[in-house]
Enzyme design. Structure first.
Site, PDB file in Angstrom:
ATOM      1  N   GLU A 133      31.102  44.567  62.671  1.00  0.00           N
ATOM      2  CA  GLU A 133      30.574  46.092  61.969  1.00  0.00           C
ATOM      3  C   GLU A 133      29.085  46.297  62.503  1.00  0.00           C
ATOM      4  O   GLU A 133      28.821  47.625  62.681  1.00  0.00           O
ATOM      5  CB  GLU A 133      30.366  45.675  60.716  1.00  0.00           C
ATOM      6  CG  GLU A 133      31.642  45.374  59.784  1.00  0.00           C
ATOM      7  CD  GLU A 133      31.103  44.752  57.966  1.00  0.00           C
ATOM      8  OE1 GLU A 133      32.332  46.072  57.395  1.00  0.00           O
ATOM      9  OE2 GLU A 133      30.752  44.124  57.974  1.00  0.00           O
TER      10      GLU A 133
ATOM     11  N   ILE B 277      41.007  46.202  47.267  1.00  0.00           N
ATOM     12  CA  ILE B 277      42.314  46.605  46.290  1.00  0.00           C
ATOM     13  C   ILE B 277      42.689  48.021  47.696  1.00  0.00           C
ATOM     14  O   ILE B 277      41.823  48.750  48.018  1.00  0.00           O
ATOM     15  CB  ILE B 277      41.314  46.878  45.485  1.00  0.00           C
ATOM     16  CG1 ILE B 277      40.098  45.874  44.501  1.00  0.00           C
ATOM     17  CG2 ILE B 277      42.009  48.632  43.841  1.00  0.00           C
ATOM     18  CD1 ILE B 277      39.577  46.464  43.472  1.00  0.00           C
TER      19      ILE B 277
ATOM     20  N   ASP C 138      37.747  53.405  54.612  1.00  0.00           N
ATOM     21  CA  ASP C 138      38.795  54.392  53.321  1.00  0.00           C
ATOM     22  C   ASP C 138      38.564  54.716  51.884  1.00  0.00           C
ATOM     23  O   ASP C 138      37.885  54.639  52.004  1.00  0.00           O
ATOM     24  CB  ASP C 138      39.926  53.640  53.770  1.00  0.00           C
ATOM     25  CG  ASP C 138      39.819  51.849  52.723  1.00  0.00           C
ATOM     26  OD1 ASP C 138      38.500  51.677  53.213  1.00  0.00           O
ATOM     27  OD2 ASP C 138      40.714  51.259  51.778  1.00  0.00           O
TER      28      ASP C 138
END
Length: 223
Positions: free
Chosen positions: A10, A141, A187
């Site tokens: 990142e 998730i 996302d």
């Protein structure tokens, strides 16, 4: 400026383009350049808690702000991929002691949710920034309908999901340290594309965006 992220990837461009040097390898990596530090906590709530605890005890004074930055998934499609989002409040995705009178997301006898420090300052200084609330868990998730159902009844509207930010916020609250949490949208659950694939494909671009954001932050905080 002290920064905490989950993954090296990142902040790869920020570290490599600014000549950061590794100053600590265990129990988690810390890099330094001039007065700027970057800690790589590792993924998940426990890693984030351990790293933040040691940072609070050994590095941060009362005037410093801990910057948490990284990728996060959006539940709805009101954000675009690579949007920069300032987290206003955060909570835990699956804490549930409602049978004892607590709110969803609330650890018993703790705060209902955790607010970032000095959001008005960031809002005034940062360009093209959006705002949202976040929930953290140790689960990636990826199902939109399950997420929508899970977050019904929470005391705050949940916009983004990650695996570390609220553990960092919880720990900073306990140590009375200041935190600003910034997320890059990686996302979108509502978009019917495999979310793991969305995340992998955006990681390189996300790292470049994080480099730009942190460079801006250096100037804003005058560190």
């Amino acid at each position: 400026m002290f920064i905490i992220v989950a993954m090296y990837d990142e902040v790869k461009y920020y570290l490599e383009n600014n000549n950061f040097e590794l100053i600590q390898n265990e129990p988690f990596k810390i890099f330094k350049h001039k007065n700027n530090f970057v800690a790589i906590s590792g993924i998940g709530l426990v890693n984030a808690t351990i790293a933040t605890t040691l940072i609070c005890e050994n590095y941060l004074n009362d005037d410093q702000i801990l910057i948490n930055i990284g990728l996060a998934g959006s539940i709805e499609d009101n954000f675009d991929i690579l949007d920069l989002v300032l987290i206003e409040n955060s909570t835990f995705s699956f804490a549930n002691a409602t049978g004892f009178g607590y709110e969803k997301g609330q650890i018993p006898k703790e705060e209902k949710f955790f607010a970032n420090f000095n959001n008005e300052f960031v809002k005034q200084k940062m360009n093209k920034i959006k705002f949202g609330n976040l929930a953290s868990s140790d689960i990636f998730i990826s199902d939109y309908n399950s997420a929508k159902e899970n977050f019904l009844g929470f005391p705050i509207k949940i916009d983004l999901l990650d695996m570390e930010a609220n553990a960092i916020a919880f720990t900073c609250y306990k140590f009375k340290k200041k935190l600003i949490s910034l997320k890059i949208v990686s996302d979108i659950l509502k978009v019917k594309i495999d979310n793991e694939s969305q995340f992998k494909n955006i990681l390189e671009l996300g790292s470049k965006k994080i480099e730009m954001v942190l460079t801006d932050f250096e100037n804003i905080l005058n560190y």
